[in-house]
Design an enzyme around this catalytic site. Sequence first.
Site, PDB file in Angstrom:
ATOM      1  N   ASP A 197     -10.663  -5.855   4.016  1.00  0.00           N
ATOM      2  CA  ASP A 197      -9.555  -5.621   4.951  1.00  0.00           C
ATOM      3  C   ASP A 197     -10.151  -5.245   6.307  1.00  0.00           C
ATOM      4  O   ASP A 197     -10.735  -4.171   6.455  1.00  0.00           O
ATOM      5  CB  ASP A 197      -8.683  -4.493   4.389  1.00  0.00           C
ATOM      6  CG  ASP A 197      -7.409  -4.272   5.187  1.00  0.00           C
ATOM      7  OD1 ASP A 197      -7.240  -4.882   6.253  1.00  0.00           O
ATOM      8  OD2 ASP A 197      -6.572  -3.456   4.739  1.00  0.00           O
ATOM      9  N   ASP A 208      -4.139  -7.721  11.601  1.00  0.00           N
ATOM     10  CA  ASP A 208      -4.509  -6.974  10.394  1.00  0.00           C
ATOM     11  C   ASP A 208      -4.351  -7.934   9.211  1.00  0.00           C
ATOM     12  O   ASP A 208      -3.244  -8.366   8.908  1.00  0.00           O
ATOM     13  CB  ASP A 208      -3.569  -5.765  10.263  1.00  0.00           C
ATOM     14  CG  ASP A 208      -3.910  -4.876   9.071  1.00  0.00           C
ATOM     15  OD1 ASP A 208      -4.885  -5.180   8.352  1.00  0.00           O
ATOM     16  OD2 ASP A 208      -3.198  -3.874   8.862  1.00  0.00           O
ATOM     17  N   HIS A 277       3.540  -2.618   7.059  1.00  0.00           N
ATOM     18  CA  HIS A 277       3.929  -1.766   8.195  1.00  0.00           C
ATOM     19  C   HIS A 277       4.105  -2.576   9.471  1.00  0.00           C
ATOM     20  O   HIS A 277       3.517  -3.653   9.629  1.00  0.00           O
ATOM     21  CB  HIS A 277       2.868  -0.679   8.427  1.00  0.00           C
ATOM     22  CG  HIS A 277       1.466  -1.213   8.443  1.00  0.00           C
ATOM     23  ND1 HIS A 277       0.843  -1.655   9.584  1.00  0.00           N
ATOM     24  CD2 HIS A 277       0.573  -1.430   7.434  1.00  0.00           C
ATOM     25  CE1 HIS A 277      -0.376  -2.099   9.288  1.00  0.00           C
ATOM     26  NE2 HIS A 277      -0.565  -1.980   7.984  1.00  0.00           N
ATOM     27  N   HIS A 285      -0.075   1.505  12.705  1.00  0.00           N
ATOM     28  CA  HIS A 285       1.145   1.831  11.959  1.00  0.00           C
ATOM     29  C   HIS A 285       2.198   2.277  12.970  1.00  0.00           C
ATOM     30  O   HIS A 285       2.155   3.402  13.465  1.00  0.00           O
ATOM     31  CB  HIS A 285       0.890   2.956  10.945  1.00  0.00           C
ATOM     32  CG  HIS A 285      -0.079   2.561   9.864  1.00  0.00           C
ATOM     33  ND1 HIS A 285      -0.843   3.476   9.171  1.00  0.00           N
ATOM     34  CD2 HIS A 285      -0.424   1.359   9.358  1.00  0.00           C
ATOM     35  CE1 HIS A 285      -1.617   2.842   8.295  1.00  0.00           C
ATOM     36  NE2 HIS A 285      -1.369   1.557   8.396  1.00  0.00           N
ATOM     37  N   GLU A 310       1.589  -6.705   3.460  1.00  0.00           N
ATOM     38  CA  GLU A 310       0.479  -6.554   2.514  1.00  0.00           C
ATOM     39  C   GLU A 310       1.005  -6.061   1.175  1.00  0.00           C
ATOM     40  O   GLU A 310       1.949  -5.278   1.115  1.00  0.00           O
ATOM     41  CB  GLU A 310      -0.600  -5.619   3.056  1.00  0.00           C
ATOM     42  CG  GLU A 310      -0.151  -4.215   3.366  1.00  0.00           C
ATOM     43  CD  GLU A 310      -1.268  -3.360   3.967  1.00  0.00           C
ATOM     44  OE1 GLU A 310      -2.416  -3.479   3.509  1.00  0.00           O
ATOM     45  OE2 GLU A 310      -0.975  -2.565   4.890  1.00  0.00           O
ATOM     46  N   GLU A 405      -3.067  -9.725   2.592  1.00  0.00           N
ATOM     47  CA  GLU A 405      -2.294  -9.260   3.749  1.00  0.00           C
ATOM     48  C   GLU A 405      -2.365 -10.274   4.878  1.00  0.00           C
ATOM     49  O   GLU A 405      -3.394 -10.902   5.102  1.00  0.00           O
ATOM     50  CB  GLU A 405      -2.880  -7.920   4.220  1.00  0.00           C
ATOM     51  CG  GLU A 405      -2.266  -7.367   5.486  1.00  0.00           C
ATOM     52  CD  GLU A 405      -2.895  -6.032   5.899  1.00  0.00           C
ATOM     53  OE1 GLU A 405      -2.228  -5.251   6.575  1.00  0.00           O
ATOM     54  OE2 GLU A 405      -4.078  -5.794   5.543  1.00  0.00           O
TER      55      GLU A 405
END
Length: 424
Positions: A197, A208, A277, A285, A310, A405
């Site tokens: 990640d 992300d 998120h 976030h 994710e 994700e």
Amino acid sequence: MADENHSEIRVPEDGASGPSNGNEQDSVELASTSQKDEDDLKEGTKKKKKKNKSKKKKETSQQTDPPSIPVVDLFPSGDFPEGEIQRYKDDNLWRTTSEEKRELERLEKPIYNSVRRAAEVHRQVRRYIKSILKPGMLMTDLCETLENTVRKLISENGLQAGIAFPTGCSLNWVAAHWTPNTGDKTVLNYDDVMKLDFGTHIDGCIVDCAITVAFNPMFDPLLEASREATNTGIKESGIDVRLCDIGAAIQEVMESYEVEINGTVFQVKSIRNLNGHSIGRYQIHAGKSVPIVKGGEQTKMEEGEFFAIETFGSTGKGYVREDLECSHYMKNFDIGHIPLRLPRAKQLLATINKNFSTLAFCKRYLDRLGETKYLMGLKNLCDSGIVQAYPPLCDSKGSYVSQFEHTILLRPTCKEVISRGDDY
């Protein structure tokens, strides 16, 4: 031009050949010179075409192996590839052809282009890392190779372009937020399930994206569960969609899978206290959570928002707790001025503000900047509420967790899966 020059040759009106005189000779010489000029011109045009051809070739140059060419050099036009486009449906179908919404997108093009540049770096780096991964690799070497490749390809430049957060390479029952600290000797093994990640950013526009790597095909159904659950979450996402409805759809797909590990069959469970998120500028976030089980928030997704969709599938309890040595830290986004007494804490905060601002960092990054003896100062910043520690999140020991994700953008006219690539 050639026709014009040839018309200077004089032919008697009756069509007969006239006596050879000086004027005629001059005319023939003139025609010969014109022919030569024409040939030279053709030759020059050919050379020019060749030059243009080679110039075009240069513009579409290929990435090296290992990657070393910044993506800005691979796309000289400055326009980066858009991600996968998914059309809105039902009540939002009208957006696809709305001229007003298209105009809104034209105004946002610089932002879209920044995040697409970050996504292109992510795609190229993860493709390369997947090609070199093998059992026996030192986790520290893996992370440093990945991060140094990101720095090259993104043309790292302070807070304008770089790494968005530390490389997570959590193993087995560790679900998230683990990266090796300096001196860690952990090695990647054949029977490990590793969640890779990592994030990239341009001007705080964050991509992300995560994949799971397992060498042993025994774990394939576990990986398939979270991959398909994530794709379901992406498909269900959209403007005005309730977050709880996405969570219910994800859980239904995730928990339809079983995996047999060493003769024992496990139902794959969604980890109920881990979420996707929303993402903001320099804010990984941004306030909204996308659950991966049913019964979450009634809050809706909105136009223009970025989300990290994710999912985490587990053979354990489906619930994580904080454990192991902490490596991840991040300055709180909305923190105001807090007076600090400890000089070392003040100095460390200045380093954090300059190099990371509100982006996450790890101890290895501080070591790389030449910071030493900072643990007391870091603890003071955490105790003061300026910096938040993010310890590893673990399911029950002996279990296995997989994660996939993607970053999506809810554009006014369509949904764009920014980080989508050929691999996933």
